[in-house]
Design an enzyme around this catalytic site. Sequence first.
Site, PDB file in Angstrom:
ATOM      1  N   LYS A   1      -0.909  13.400   6.102  1.00  0.00           N
ATOM      2  CA  LYS A   1      -0.420  12.734   7.333  1.00  0.00           C
ATOM      3  C   LYS A   1       0.324  11.459   6.955  1.00  0.00           C
ATOM      4  CE  LYS A   1      -3.264   9.945   9.766  1.00  0.00           C
ATOM      5  NZ  LYS A   1      -2.751   8.596  10.059  1.00  0.00           N
ATOM      6  N   ASN A   2      -0.280  10.649   6.049  1.00  0.00           N
ATOM      7  CA  ASN A   2       0.270   9.326   5.767  1.00  0.00           C
ATOM      8  C   ASN A   2       1.462   9.350   4.828  1.00  0.00           C
ATOM      9  OD1 ASN A   2      -1.568   8.360   7.523  1.00  0.00           O
ATOM     10  ND2 ASN A   2      -2.976   7.579   5.979  1.00  0.00           N
TER      11      ASN A   2
ATOM     12  N   CYS B   1      -5.468  -2.121  16.594  1.00  0.00           N
ATOM     13  CA  CYS B   1      -6.208  -0.902  16.940  1.00  0.00           C
ATOM     14  C   CYS B   1      -7.685  -1.193  16.674  1.00  0.00           C
ATOM     15  CB  CYS B   1      -5.721   0.290  16.121  1.00  0.00           C
ATOM     16  SG  CYS B   1      -6.185   0.168  14.390  1.00  0.00           S
TER      17      CYS B   1
ATOM     18  N   ARG C   1      -3.852  -5.212  12.361  1.00  0.00           N
ATOM     19  CA  ARG C   1      -2.737  -4.406  11.850  1.00  0.00           C
ATOM     20  C   ARG C   1      -1.405  -5.171  11.974  1.00  0.00           C
ATOM     21  NH1 ARG C   1      -4.616   0.941  11.759  1.00  0.00           N
ATOM     22  NH2 ARG C   1      -3.032   1.276  10.162  1.00  0.00           N
TER      23      ARG C   1
ATOM     24  N   ASP D   1      -9.966   4.740   3.798  1.00  0.00           N
ATOM     25  CA  ASP D   1     -10.004   5.890   4.706  1.00  0.00           C
ATOM     26  C   ASP D   1     -11.129   6.865   4.377  1.00  0.00           C
ATOM     27  OD1 ASP D   1      -6.374   6.168   5.096  1.00  0.00           O
ATOM     28  OD2 ASP D   1      -7.857   4.762   5.882  1.00  0.00           O
TER      29      ASP D   1
ATOM     30  N   ARG E   1      -5.662  13.546  15.548  1.00  0.00           N
ATOM     31  CA  ARG E   1      -4.512  12.783  15.038  1.00  0.00           C
ATOM     32  C   ARG E   1      -4.276  13.067  13.560  1.00  0.00           C
ATOM     33  NH1 ARG E   1      -4.675   6.707  15.693  1.00  0.00           N
ATOM     34  NH2 ARG E   1      -2.762   7.125  14.557  1.00  0.00           N
TER      35      ARG E   1
HETATM   36  C1  EPZ Z   1      -1.766   2.814   5.967  1.00  0.00           C
HETATM   37  O1  EPZ Z   1      -1.857   1.863   7.013  1.00  0.00           O
HETATM   38  C2  EPZ Z   1      -2.438   4.068   6.505  1.00  0.00           C
HETATM   39  N1  EPZ Z   1      -1.746   4.534   7.702  1.00  0.00           N
HETATM   40  C3  EPZ Z   1      -3.905   3.786   6.841  1.00  0.00           C
HETATM   41  O2  EPZ Z   1      -4.495   5.022   7.228  1.00  0.00           O
HETATM   42  C4  EPZ Z   1      -4.603   3.293   5.590  1.00  0.00           C
HETATM   43  O3  EPZ Z   1      -5.938   2.951   5.916  1.00  0.00           O
HETATM   44  C5  EPZ Z   1      -3.870   2.039   5.059  1.00  0.00           C
HETATM   45  O4  EPZ Z   1      -2.484   2.372   4.800  1.00  0.00           O
HETATM   46  C6  EPZ Z   1      -4.483   1.524   3.766  1.00  0.00           C
HETATM   47  O5  EPZ Z   1      -4.472   2.530   2.807  1.00  0.00           O
HETATM   48  C7  EPZ Z   1      -0.579   5.214   7.569  1.00  0.00           C
HETATM   49  O6  EPZ Z   1      -0.062   5.397   6.480  1.00  0.00           O
HETATM   50  C8  EPZ Z   1       0.048   5.711   8.840  1.00  0.00           C
HETATM   51  P1  EPZ Z   1      -1.519  -1.658   5.084  1.00  0.00           P
HETATM   52  P2  EPZ Z   1      -0.984   0.491   6.908  1.00  0.00           P
HETATM   53  O7  EPZ Z   1      -0.195  -2.159   5.516  1.00  0.00           O
HETATM   54  O8  EPZ Z   1       0.323   0.766   6.285  1.00  0.00           O
HETATM   55  C9  EPZ Z   1      -2.919  -5.959   6.601  1.00  0.00           C
HETATM   56  C10 EPZ Z   1      -5.609   6.525   8.596  1.00  0.00           C
HETATM   57  O9  EPZ Z   1      -6.801   6.640   8.866  1.00  0.00           O
HETATM   58  N2  EPZ Z   1      -1.481  -6.223   6.767  1.00  0.00           N
HETATM   59  O10 EPZ Z   1      -1.760  -1.358   3.645  1.00  0.00           O
HETATM   60  O11 EPZ Z   1      -1.023  -0.156   8.238  1.00  0.00           O
HETATM   61  C11 EPZ Z   1      -3.416  -4.933   7.592  1.00  0.00           C
HETATM   62  O12 EPZ Z   1      -3.763  -5.545   8.814  1.00  0.00           O
HETATM   63  C12 EPZ Z   1      -4.952   5.165   8.572  1.00  0.00           C
HETATM   64  O13 EPZ Z   1      -4.857   7.485   8.281  1.00  0.00           O
HETATM   65  C13 EPZ Z   1      -1.063  -7.493   7.132  1.00  0.00           C
HETATM   66  O14 EPZ Z   1      -1.872  -8.393   7.332  1.00  0.00           O
HETATM   67  O15 EPZ Z   1      -1.907  -0.339   5.895  1.00  0.00           O
HETATM   68  C14 EPZ Z   1      -4.617  -4.347   6.893  1.00  0.00           C
HETATM   69  O16 EPZ Z   1      -5.734  -5.179   7.112  1.00  0.00           O
HETATM   70  C15 EPZ Z   1      -5.912   4.086   9.016  1.00  0.00           C
HETATM   71  N3  EPZ Z   1       0.266  -7.730   7.286  1.00  0.00           N
HETATM   72  C16 EPZ Z   1      -4.212  -4.393   5.418  1.00  0.00           C
HETATM   73  O17 EPZ Z   1      -3.136  -5.342   5.326  1.00  0.00           O
HETATM   74  C17 EPZ Z   1       1.205  -6.748   7.082  1.00  0.00           C
HETATM   75  O18 EPZ Z   1       2.416  -7.020   7.229  1.00  0.00           O
HETATM   76  C18 EPZ Z   1      -3.731  -3.048   4.887  1.00  0.00           C
HETATM   77  O19 EPZ Z   1      -2.616  -2.676   5.646  1.00  0.00           O
HETATM   78  C19 EPZ Z   1       0.762  -5.465   6.720  1.00  0.00           C
HETATM   79  C20 EPZ Z   1      -0.588  -5.219   6.564  1.00  0.00           C
END
Ligand code: EPZ
Length: 429
Positions: A24-25, A118, A123, A309, A401
């Site tokens: 998915k990701n 969420c 996020r 995850d 999802r």
């Molecule tokens: C991706 O989310 C995945 N989603 C998530 O999977 C996964 O848990 C996550 O990566 C970590 O591996 C998709 O790919 C659609 P991040 P993403 O940017 O890109 C903070 C699932 O269950 N952050 O690495 O949103 C953020 O709030 C989902 O399939 C900032 O603060 O993850 C989080 O605490 C859940 N500022 C942390 O970093 C930013 O600009 C990791 O976020 C970006 C992120």
Amino acid sequence: MVREMIVVHGNHHLEGEVRVSGAKNSALKLMAASLLGQGCTTLRNVPLISDISLMTSVLERLGARVTRDGHSMTIDTAPVNAFETPYELVSKMRASISVLGPLIGRFGEALVAMPGGCQIGARKIDMHLLGLESLGVHFAVEHGILHATTPEGLHGAHVTLDFPSVGATENLLMASVVAEGTTVIENAAREPEIEDLASMLNEMGAKVSGAGSSIIEIQGVPLESLHPCDHATVGDRIEAGTFLVGGALTGGPLTVTGINPAFLHMALMKLQAMGCSLECGDDWIRVSREEPLCPTDIQTLPHPGFPTDLQAQFMLLAACAEGTSIITENVFENRFMFAAELVRMGADIQIEDHHAIVRGVPELQGAPVSSTDLRAGGALVLAGIVAEGETKIYGVEHIDRGYEDYVGKLRSLGADIRRCPADDSDGRA
Ligand code: EPZ
């Protein structure tokens, strides 16, 4: 839309073989990347899940023509003539923000609704914006809509991320492939899905090197030189890990196919530490267990660290182990809600800030429970399979999802499980 629930009867054993769907990701971002090539891109091994349907709506709103044939998808981006992604779509799926980079790359402009938070956290997207600003993007927020412009065009830059954000790395990749000059992303995310995206961009004519490491270098190329491609999505490592936990819980042997074991190195190490036996091939992993589950400590971290995850799924394993485990969630600020649902089934879990102290119990009891996010939902179903009695899992839409035919795949492995209209006898429908 009739709300559904999953009903599962416990004390069942999962064994046999299941093929995981495409990731998915990864697929969601590959769909976004197709915007950078004018014409028909074909994606294969695309999972049949609701998030993919939502991303399809996002692309169609931009003018693309998307057709599906089973697990293959064709995206004709020639008709794309808009660069706006409205709130009603972004609010349904945060991953819609992944079109920001490619829209900026293709049009030099984008209007994307700011994604909200969420259940698992705020996020934020500050790293996306800071990184893109380094490439020459100007942002203004107008009534919750992010307006990106590039008055002087896109130019290469050396971007260092505060945190190896998956989404920020992906948006920077998809914008920088057509920036003037060279871009370096330092402290880049190293998830396998990043490598998959870079592979597809290179198949489209981009020049990306180092994906999968912390330093990615992109030589910008003219937008016109990018072309559609035919690309197969990698297997879903989180779906694979979820089924492997099911095999570890009940003893297996359970084999997942269609997955590169290297994607799950840390999770496999933890399964072995908890008493499981593992065998691996090029694209399959088999788990079995004869001995009682042992406790272990887990720290969720960016890849190649333990994946957040899979945190809920391993919390379930720890809840059934003989001893105490400490699970620390370092990636999201609010990803322990699953624990409360598991406690309702008899687990002994204490939350201290971002640590969960999990004391194993001999048995879980079936109960009505609610899925809070898609990974917690997947784990709750597994909990119902090993618990005593009947478990009803509400919030099935979360599971849909990210897991294709989860009930069907679990039934094929021996679970006594069905989906049916949600009754409100428990007041949780
Ligand atoms: C991706 O989310 C995945 N989603 C998530 O999977 C996964 O848990 C996550 O990566 C970590 O591996 C998709 O790919 C659609 P991040 P993403 O940017 O890109 C903070 C699932 O269950 N952050 O690495 O949103 C953020 O709030 C989902 O399939 C900032 O603060 O993850 C989080 O605490 C859940 N500022 C942390 O970093 C930013 O600009 C990791 O976020 C970006 C992120």
